[in-house]
Design a protein around this motif. Sequence first.
Motif, PDB file in Angstrom:
ATOM      1  N   GLY A  55       0.768  -1.230   0.000  1.00 23.91           N
ATOM      2  CA  GLY A  55       0.000   0.000   0.000  1.00 23.91           C
ATOM      3  C   GLY A  55       0.798   1.278   0.000  1.00 23.91           C
ATOM      4  N   GLY A  56       2.108   1.171   0.107  1.00 22.73           N
ATOM      5  CA  GLY A  56       2.922   2.370   0.086  1.00 22.73           C
ATOM      6  C   GLY A  56       2.950   3.004  -1.289  1.00 22.73           C
ATOM      7  N   GLY A  57       3.526   4.201  -1.365  1.00 20.28           N
ATOM      8  CA  GLY A  57       3.622   4.887  -2.640  1.00 20.28           C
ATOM      9  C   GLY A  57       4.028   6.325  -2.474  1.00 20.28           C
ATOM     10  N   LEU A  58       3.897   7.062  -3.571  1.00 17.29           N
ATOM     11  CA  LEU A  58       4.243   8.479  -3.598  1.00 17.29           C
ATOM     12  C   LEU A  58       2.958   9.288  -3.711  1.00 17.29           C
ATOM     13  CD1 LEU A  58       6.216  10.888  -3.964  1.00 17.29           C
ATOM     14  CD2 LEU A  58       6.215  10.346  -6.430  1.00 17.29           C
ATOM     15  N   ASN A 100      -4.127   9.861   6.687  1.00 23.60           N
ATOM     16  CA  ASN A 100      -4.721  11.041   6.053  1.00 23.60           C
ATOM     17  C   ASN A 100      -3.893  12.277   6.363  1.00 23.60           C
ATOM     18  OD1 ASN A 100      -6.891   9.394   5.197  1.00 23.60           O
ATOM     19  ND2 ASN A 100      -8.008   9.804   7.100  1.00 23.60           N
ATOM     20  N   SER A 101      -4.140  13.338   5.607  1.00 22.24           N
ATOM     21  CA  SER A 101      -3.436  14.617   5.815  1.00 22.24           C
ATOM     22  C   SER A 101      -1.931  14.399   5.904  1.00 22.24           C
ATOM     23  CB  SER A 101      -3.947  15.299   7.092  1.00 22.24           C
ATOM     24  OG  SER A 101      -5.337  15.518   7.029  1.00 22.24           O
ATOM     25  N   LEU A 102      -1.408  13.667   4.969  1.00 24.93           N
ATOM     26  CA  LEU A 102       0.002  13.299   5.015  1.00 24.93           C
ATOM     27  C   LEU A 102       0.912  14.501   4.830  1.00 24.93           C
ATOM     28  CD1 LEU A 102      -0.305   9.951   3.093  1.00 24.93           C
ATOM     29  CD2 LEU A 102       0.722  10.213   5.351  1.00 24.93           C
ATOM     30  N   LYS A 103       2.045  14.441   5.506  1.00 24.87           N
ATOM     31  CA  LYS A 103       3.024  15.524   5.494  1.00 24.87           C
ATOM     32  C   LYS A 103       4.364  14.984   4.976  1.00 24.87           C
ATOM     33  CE  LYS A 103       0.945  17.349   9.745  1.00 24.87           C
ATOM     34  NZ  LYS A 103       1.197  17.749  11.156  1.00 24.87           N
ATOM     35  N   PRO A 104       5.208  15.855   4.458  1.00 26.22           N
ATOM     36  CA  PRO A 104       6.527  15.382   4.004  1.00 26.22           C
ATOM     37  C   PRO A 104       7.304  14.657   5.096  1.00 26.22           C
ATOM     38  CG  PRO A 104       6.100  17.562   3.144  1.00 26.22           C
ATOM     39  CD  PRO A 104       4.965  17.252   4.089  1.00 26.22           C
ATOM     40  N   GLU A 105       7.133  15.061   6.339  1.00 24.58           N
ATOM     41  CA  GLU A 105       7.842  14.400   7.444  1.00 24.58           C
ATOM     42  C   GLU A 105       7.317  13.002   7.744  1.00 24.58           C
ATOM     43  OE1 GLU A 105       6.433  17.447   7.478  1.00 24.58           O
ATOM     44  OE2 GLU A 105       5.553  17.890   9.454  1.00 24.58           O
ATOM     45  N   ASP A 106       6.245  12.587   7.097  1.00 20.12           N
ATOM     46  CA  ASP A 106       5.764  11.208   7.231  1.00 20.12           C
ATOM     47  C   ASP A 106       6.510  10.259   6.290  1.00 20.12           C
ATOM     48  OD1 ASP A 106       2.457  12.524   7.519  1.00 20.12           O
ATOM     49  OD2 ASP A 106       3.707  11.736   9.144  1.00 20.12           O
ATOM     50  N   THR A 107       7.353  10.801   5.433  1.00 21.37           N
ATOM     51  CA  THR A 107       8.118   9.977   4.503  1.00 21.37           C
ATOM     52  C   THR A 107       9.019   9.019   5.265  1.00 21.37           C
ATOM     53  OG1 THR A 107       8.098  11.630   2.747  1.00 21.37           O
ATOM     54  CG2 THR A 107       9.879  10.011   2.707  1.00 21.37           C
ATOM     55  N   ALA A 108       8.889   7.729   4.973  1.00 20.28           N
ATOM     56  CA  ALA A 108       9.663   6.703   5.671  1.00 20.28           C
ATOM     57  C   ALA A 108       9.331   5.330   5.105  1.00 20.28           C
ATOM     58  CB  ALA A 108       9.359   6.722   7.167  1.00 20.28           C
ATOM     59  N   LEU A 109      10.104   4.348   5.542  1.00 20.16           N
ATOM     60  CA  LEU A 109       9.766   2.950   5.300  1.00 20.16           C
ATOM     61  C   LEU A 109       8.889   2.495   6.462  1.00 20.16           C
ATOM     62  CD1 LEU A 109      10.350   0.417   3.522  1.00 20.16           C
ATOM     63  CD2 LEU A 109      12.100  -0.175   5.215  1.00 20.16           C
ATOM     64  N   TYR A 110       7.691   2.061   6.145  1.00 19.81           N
ATOM     65  CA  TYR A 110       6.733   1.663   7.176  1.00 19.81           C
ATOM     66  C   TYR A 110       6.714   0.143   7.289  1.00 19.81           C
ATOM     67  CZ  TYR A 110       4.832   6.345   7.646  1.00 19.81           C
ATOM     68  OH  TYR A 110       4.682   7.682   7.916  1.00 19.81           O
ATOM     69  N   SER A 111       6.855  -0.338   8.527  1.00 22.77           N
ATOM     70  CA  SER A 111       6.888  -1.770   8.785  1.00 22.77           C
ATOM     71  C   SER A 111       5.838  -2.139   9.824  1.00 22.77           C
ATOM     72  CB  SER A 111       8.263  -2.196   9.298  1.00 22.77           C
ATOM     73  OG  SER A 111       9.281  -1.906   8.361  1.00 22.77           O
ATOM     74  N   CYS A 112       5.255  -3.306   9.647  1.00 20.16           N
ATOM     75  CA  CYS A 112       4.345  -3.817  10.665  1.00 20.16           C
ATOM     76  C   CYS A 112       5.068  -4.874  11.489  1.00 20.16           C
ATOM     77  CB  CYS A 112       3.076  -4.374  10.057  1.00 20.16           C
ATOM     78  SG  CYS A 112       3.278  -5.798   8.970  1.00 20.16           S
ATOM     79  N   ALA A 113       4.587  -5.077  12.711  1.00 22.89           N
ATOM     80  CA  ALA A 113       5.247  -5.987  13.628  1.00 22.89           C
ATOM     81  C   ALA A 113       4.224  -6.634  14.548  1.00 22.89           C
ATOM     82  CB  ALA A 113       6.301  -5.246  14.437  1.00 22.89           C
ATOM     83  N   ALA A 114       4.543  -7.838  15.022  1.00 25.02           N
ATOM     84  CA  ALA A 114       3.649  -8.611  15.882  1.00 25.02           C
ATOM     85  C   ALA A 114       4.262  -8.771  17.267  1.00 25.02           C
ATOM     86  CB  ALA A 114       3.388  -9.980  15.261  1.00 25.02           C
ATOM     87  N   ASN A 115       3.414  -8.605  18.273  1.00 27.78           N
ATOM     88  CA  ASN A 115       3.828  -8.610  19.677  1.00 27.78           C
ATOM     89  C   ASN A 115       2.888  -9.522  20.460  1.00 27.78           C
ATOM     90  OD1 ASN A 115       4.188  -7.993  22.394  1.00 27.78           O
ATOM     91  ND2 ASN A 115       3.226  -5.989  22.227  1.00 27.78           N
ATOM     92  N   GLY A 165       8.594  -4.174   5.067  1.00 29.76           N
ATOM     93  CA  GLY A 165       8.341  -2.743   4.968  1.00 29.76           C
ATOM     94  C   GLY A 165       7.800  -2.321   3.616  1.00 29.76           C
ATOM     95  N   THR A 166       7.128  -1.173   3.599  1.00 30.18           N
ATOM     96  CA  THR A 166       6.622  -0.563   2.375  1.00 30.18           C
ATOM     97  C   THR A 166       6.958   0.928   2.427  1.00 30.18           C
ATOM     98  OG1 THR A 166       4.675  -0.297   0.959  1.00 30.18           O
ATOM     99  CG2 THR A 166       4.296  -0.199   3.331  1.00 30.18           C
ATOM    100  N   GLN A 167       7.468   1.461   1.324  1.00 26.81           N
ATOM    101  CA  GLN A 167       7.939   2.838   1.296  1.00 26.81           C
ATOM    102  C   GLN A 167       6.794   3.810   1.095  1.00 26.81           C
ATOM    103  OE1 GLN A 167      11.101   4.021   1.836  1.00 26.81           O
ATOM    104  NE2 GLN A 167      10.247   6.093   1.687  1.00 26.81           N
ATOM    105  N   VAL A 168       6.787   4.827   1.924  1.00 30.03           N
ATOM    106  CA  VAL A 168       5.828   5.929   1.806  1.00 30.03           C
ATOM    107  C   VAL A 168       6.623   7.209   1.583  1.00 30.03           C
ATOM    108  CG1 VAL A 168       4.134   7.325   3.039  1.00 30.03           C
ATOM    109  CG2 VAL A 168       4.087   4.815   3.226  1.00 30.03           C
ATOM    110  N   THR A 169       6.328   7.889   0.487  1.00 29.27           N
ATOM    111  CA  THR A 169       7.015   9.126   0.159  1.00 29.27           C
ATOM    112  C   THR A 169       5.989  10.218  -0.068  1.00 29.27           C
ATOM    113  OG1 THR A 169       8.820   7.885  -0.874  1.00 29.27           O
ATOM    114  CG2 THR A 169       8.669  10.248  -1.374  1.00 29.27           C
ATOM    115  N   ILE A 170       6.145  11.317   0.668  1.00 30.38           N
ATOM    116  CA  ILE A 170       5.206  12.436   0.588  1.00 30.38           C
ATOM    117  C   ILE A 170       5.939  13.631  -0.013  1.00 30.38           C
ATOM    118  CG2 ILE A 170       3.510  13.815   1.801  1.00 30.38           C
ATOM    119  CD1 ILE A 170       3.115  10.735   1.939  1.00 30.38           C
ATOM    120  N   LEU A 221      -3.342   0.553   8.228  1.00 25.83           N
ATOM    121  CA  LEU A 221      -3.014   1.885   8.720  1.00 25.83           C
ATOM    122  C   LEU A 221      -3.539   2.880   7.699  1.00 25.83           C
ATOM    123  CD1 LEU A 221      -1.611   3.457  11.031  1.00 25.83           C
ATOM    124  CD2 LEU A 221       0.395   3.610   9.532  1.00 25.83           C
ATOM    125  N   GLN A 222      -4.633   3.548   8.046  1.00 28.05           N
ATOM    126  CA  GLN A 222      -5.181   4.595   7.201  1.00 28.05           C
ATOM    127  C   GLN A 222      -4.468   5.894   7.551  1.00 28.05           C
ATOM    128  OE1 GLN A 222      -7.578   4.490   4.673  1.00 28.05           O
ATOM    129  NE2 GLN A 222      -6.954   6.621   4.359  1.00 28.05           N
TER     130      GLN A 222
END
Length: 125
Positions: A8-11, A84-99, A118-123, A81-82
């Motif tokens: 689901g990541g992207g630009l 919204n209102s994404l900002k440039p500072e949200d740019t990162a590699l997003y990873s999910c984890a189990a606990n 991980g999936t890359q999110v670029t804003i 993970l929905q």
Amino acid sequence: QVQLVESGGGLVQAGGSLRLSCAASGRTFSSYAMGWFRQAPGKEREFVAAINWSGLNTYYTDSVKGRFTISRDNAKNTMYLQMNSLKPEDTALYSCAANRDNPYRSTQPLAYAYWGQGTQVTISS
């Protein structure tokens, strides 16, 4: 053991939205609390959000409160993970984890036993 795959990541432009998914293998997904983390280049991995096994309880880092929503569908072995209102500072590699063994609000990566790639999110601004 559980295997996790994010998608689901992207630009997108600032102000836009993305929905990340984390698909889990195995029949024990509902026994795990789950979390999302992100890591920007040159920075440490950062906690984003967590959800308990049932999905009734959630927890967010302050910088995403009111913009991001974590959820899960145990019947589909999937967490979301929905964003919204994404900002440039949200740019990162997003990873999910189990606990499974620590409180669901755990914010430290060491509390999570299993991780996706991980999936890359670029804003863009």
